[in-house]
Design a protein around this motif. Structure first.
Motif: not given
Length: 776
Positions: A580-597
């Motif tokens: 696993p790789q830590n990518v940051g800390v997100i805002e509580a219930d904040g928006p997030v999206d991910m895409r692979m290309s």
């Protein structure tokens, strides 16, 4: 300044109940919108606002926690808080399949459905190009032709023989989850024949639970199994919140979130080696295993209906016969009703107690009820065996013969997960069920014929005894049409002890142990069953549990599920989770999206967009590059970029395509749709990425005016009463290059008003607004 592109509004609707912003999904192949309301109702709407499907919560304490369309749009998956997943057909709006994402699941945090292509050398191709045996033989060419296909075994295995079989007949609605078998459309969708084109792709469903478990299944409902969380922080497992994949890579991207106290995000590559290094028969095995599992459900439902119909033929007559037998016992006649009726048929004399029973208790009305119960029940039983059970068993035999041929061709060292002996045993049980069903069918036909004669005589006897004015000639004429030998045979062999009871009575658990041990130890049952049935027909003692339909169906299910679990276990060993790789800390219930290309032939890139904790106006994008060789991934590099979008608040983020990110940005109650280019292009400003540092540095800050000038490429129609808070995007579909298939869904701040937009400039026609595009 960014050039503006206008949206065309296709649909807008005001809901009766507020929608859950996190439970909205747009169909990839039709203009259908699925959403869940805050009172836990699931709805599917057309563009014109017409509702085509509606479902309420399963129980008071259960709720919907995720919904997702299948990549081809044929099914909608609905995940409930108990971990169960329902698959609803877009064609019939019926529940086609249902399975559980694990035991003791406390909730579902993410559900995703992806398509992977299976890349393997195609030995079934000629020197001059690809060609199947089917197309080759259709041209009547000579086998000596140098362009003849080279892999006959594989092409033979992919020939669709099932379409030559009659379609399975629908079953009566039972008021349960198996009502999927009660309509033609849902039955056809469930037993869709194997398409050889599917041999080049596999559908993968990923379900994450609150406990951190990750459940994998392929081909709609073939379960690979559940895996523990690959990320554990301070003894607490992280749970899945996003999943992304690309059809060219068997490596999938997982985004895990730490428990609420932390909110850290972790990127985890998941290598599905069973796709990249699979046998060429993976698609066939998995899809046919799913079909076999559906056939077992169908057979089980037929078995339930058969036993129900059999019981319906026994309940009312048993009650009538029990009453008269009690009366005869009280009068100490030393005979039962069978002997008394036999006496009446043979001599024409009726005992007083029987006469009283026939005239006063049974009467004409009772006879009609008796006749209807037995005749209807037996006819339904005959139909269930002839139209449902036997055709389903034939399909089972066909699928199992495919399995047997594949495992024999692959040899004993294959990694199929099962052996030819196991398949032979299952085929043996199917043969047993076929034999028993044939015996039941023969017996039912005989009983219908004998009961018809008995019922005719019984009615004549009731009329004769109830009427003193009947003329002797009339009685003689009616009686001459009755076959008394059949009446006597019915009384002797069927009325109180039907041979059907041998097959359809319930099996006590303790009686099935010996039979089950025989099957469990790998001993064929068909020859034993045949011998026992011959004993039964000769009136000798026999192994009574062996011919029971419910017991044989239970054996079949247990043996088949053993095969399913072994195939799944063989594939499960080929699922690998990377570091696993830590990518940051997100805002509580904040928006997030991910895409692979795709970045290169063996190089993938995954972009993760989210709002960092404590920075509601910042969008952070992390890019993880993976090197993938033969389905095994390793981290190539990681970089990130963060931009400050003035003083506004980021409400939502969604990747539009492989170069642009949509951001729903709000300032002073006014929402704007921003288009941020995260990959370099010749026409737009692109973000610059750098290796991550200890602090989430802001790559660049923009004022509110600069944000609108730089990123406001798409302009939403002005409507001061509508403030969007949530968006969903349907991407451009492959193969639809001549038509802009993209859609933008916006849910208002009030959660009851939504709008659907089309990319482009042309005015939409009425057909665009109301017509559903057929599924691809």
């Amino acid at each position: 300044m960014a050039s503006h592109s206008d949206f065309q509004i296709l649909s807008e609707k005001t809901l009766h109940h507020a929608a859950d912003p996190s439970l909205v999904t747009y169909c990839p192949s039709m203009d259908l919108l699925a959403l869940v309301t805050t009172d836990q109702q699931v709805f599917i709407y057309r563009l014109n606002g017409q509702r085509v499907y509606g479902a309420i919560q399963k129980a008071d304490k259960l709720g919907v926690e995720s919904i997702r369309w299948k990549p081809n749009g044929q099914l909608l998956a609905i995940a409930w808080s108990d971990g169960s997943v329902r698959l609803v057909s877009a064609e019939s709006s019926k529940i086609v399949l249902q399975f559980s994402a694990g035991d003791n699941v406390g909730g579902v945090t993410c559900m995703s459905w992806a398509l992977n292509l299976i890349h393997r050398p195609n030995p079934s191709s000629s020197k001059g190009g690809k060609e199947s045996w089917g197309s080759f033989l259709a041209t009547d060419r000579d086998l000596s032709d140098e362009k003849a296909p080279l892999d006959l075994p594989q092409d033979l295995s992919l020939i669709d023989i099932e379409i030559s079989l009659p379609k399975l007949s629908v079953l009566a609605a039972a008021g349960n989850s198996e009502d999927v078998f009660s309509s033609r459309s849902s039955l056809d969708a469930l037993f869709r024949p194997f398409d050889p084109k599917d041999n080049t792709s596999v559908n993968v469903m990923v379900v994450g639970s609150k406990e951190g478990h990750i459940h994998l299944s392929i081909y709609d409902s073939f379960e690979i199994g559940a895996f523990v969380s690959p990320v554990v922080i301070n003894g607490a497992p992280c749970h899945l919140i996003r999943h992304a994949s690309h059809q060219e890579f068997s490596t999938h991207a997982l985004l895990m979130q730490a428990p609420k106290s932390d909110e850290s995000l972790y990127f985890v590559p998941m290598d599905l080696r069973f796709i990249s290094a699979s046998s060429e028969y993976l698609s066939l095995l998995a899809s046919r295993s799913t079909a076999l599992n559906n056939l077992l459900r169908y057979i089980h439902q037929v078995e339930i209906l058969m036993i129900s119909e059999w019981k319906s033929t026994q309940e009312l007559p048993s009650r009538f016969l029990r009453n008269i037998n009690e009366t005869l016992a009280e009068r100490e006649d030393n005979r039962d009703i069978v002997q008394a009726l036999y006496h009446s048929v043979a001599t024409g004399h009726t005992f007083p107690a029987v006469r009283e029973w026939l005239v006063d208790e049974l009467s004409e009305r009772g006879h009609k009820r008796w006749d209807k119960a037995v005749t209807t029940g037996l006819e339904n039983l005959r139909r269930l065996i002839h139209e449902n059970m036997l055709p389903a068993l034939e399909r089972c035999s066909l699928i199992l013969s495919r399995f047997l041929g594949i495992v024999k061709f692959q040899g004993s060292n294959s990694s199929m997960g099962f052996t030819s002996q196991q398949i032979t045993l299952i085929m043996d049980i199917v043969a047993c069920l076929h034999l028993v069903s044939s015996k039941i069918l023969i017996q039912v036909v005989d009983e219908l014929e004998l009961f018809s004669s008995f019922s005719m005589w019984l009615r004549h006897e009731i009329d004769r005894l109830a009427s003193d004015s009947s003329l002797p000639n009339e009685d003689a004429e009616k009686e001459s049409s009755i076959d008394h030998s059949k009446v006597l045979l019915y009384l002797q062999t069927i009325m109180t002890s039907s041979p059907l009871a041998t097959f359809l009575n319930d099996s006590p658990l303790h009686e099935s142990v010996e039979t089950w041990n025989h099957s469990k130890h790998g001993l064929p049952m068909f020859e034993l069953l045949d011998k026992e049935l011959q004993k039964q027909e000769r009136g000798l003692q026999f192994l009574q549990p062996l011919p029971r339909v419910d017991l044989l169906c239970k054996f079949l299910e247990q043996q088949a599920h053993t095969i399913f679990s072994q195939i799944a276990e063989a594939e499960k060993r080929n699922v690998l989770f990377r570091k696993p790789q830590n990518v940051g800390v997100i805002e509580a219930d904040g928006p997030v999206d991910m895409r692979m290309s795709v970045n290169d032939i063996n190089l993938s890139q995954t972009h993760i967009a989210f709002v960092p904790k404590g920075s509601p106006s910042v969008v952070r994008i992390v890019c993880v590059m993976l090197s993938i060789e033969n389905g095994v991934s390793s981290q190539h590099s990681i970089s990130s970029s963060s931009i400050q979008l003035g003083t506004g608040q980021v409400r939502d983020v969604k990747f539009l395509d492989e170069s642009r990110l949509f951001v729903l940005w709000e300032v002073d109650g006014t929402a704007s749709l921003l288009s941020i280019c995260y990959a370099a292009t010749d026409t737009e400003y692109s973000l610059s990425f750098s290796p991550p540092s200890g602090q989430p540095d802001i790559s660049r800050s923009f004022s509110n005016e600069e944000v609108l000038e730089q990123f406001s490429r798409y302009k939403l129609p002005s409507d001061s009463s509508f403030v969007p808070r949530k968006m969903e995007i349907r991407e451009q579909s492959v193969g639809r290059n001549n038509e802009d298939w993209r859609r933008l869904f916006l849910l208002g701040k009030d959660k009851v008003h939504y709008k659907i937009f089309k990319f482009g400039t042309a005015n939409p026609s009425k057909e665009d607004r109301d017509h559903d595009v057929s599924m691809s």
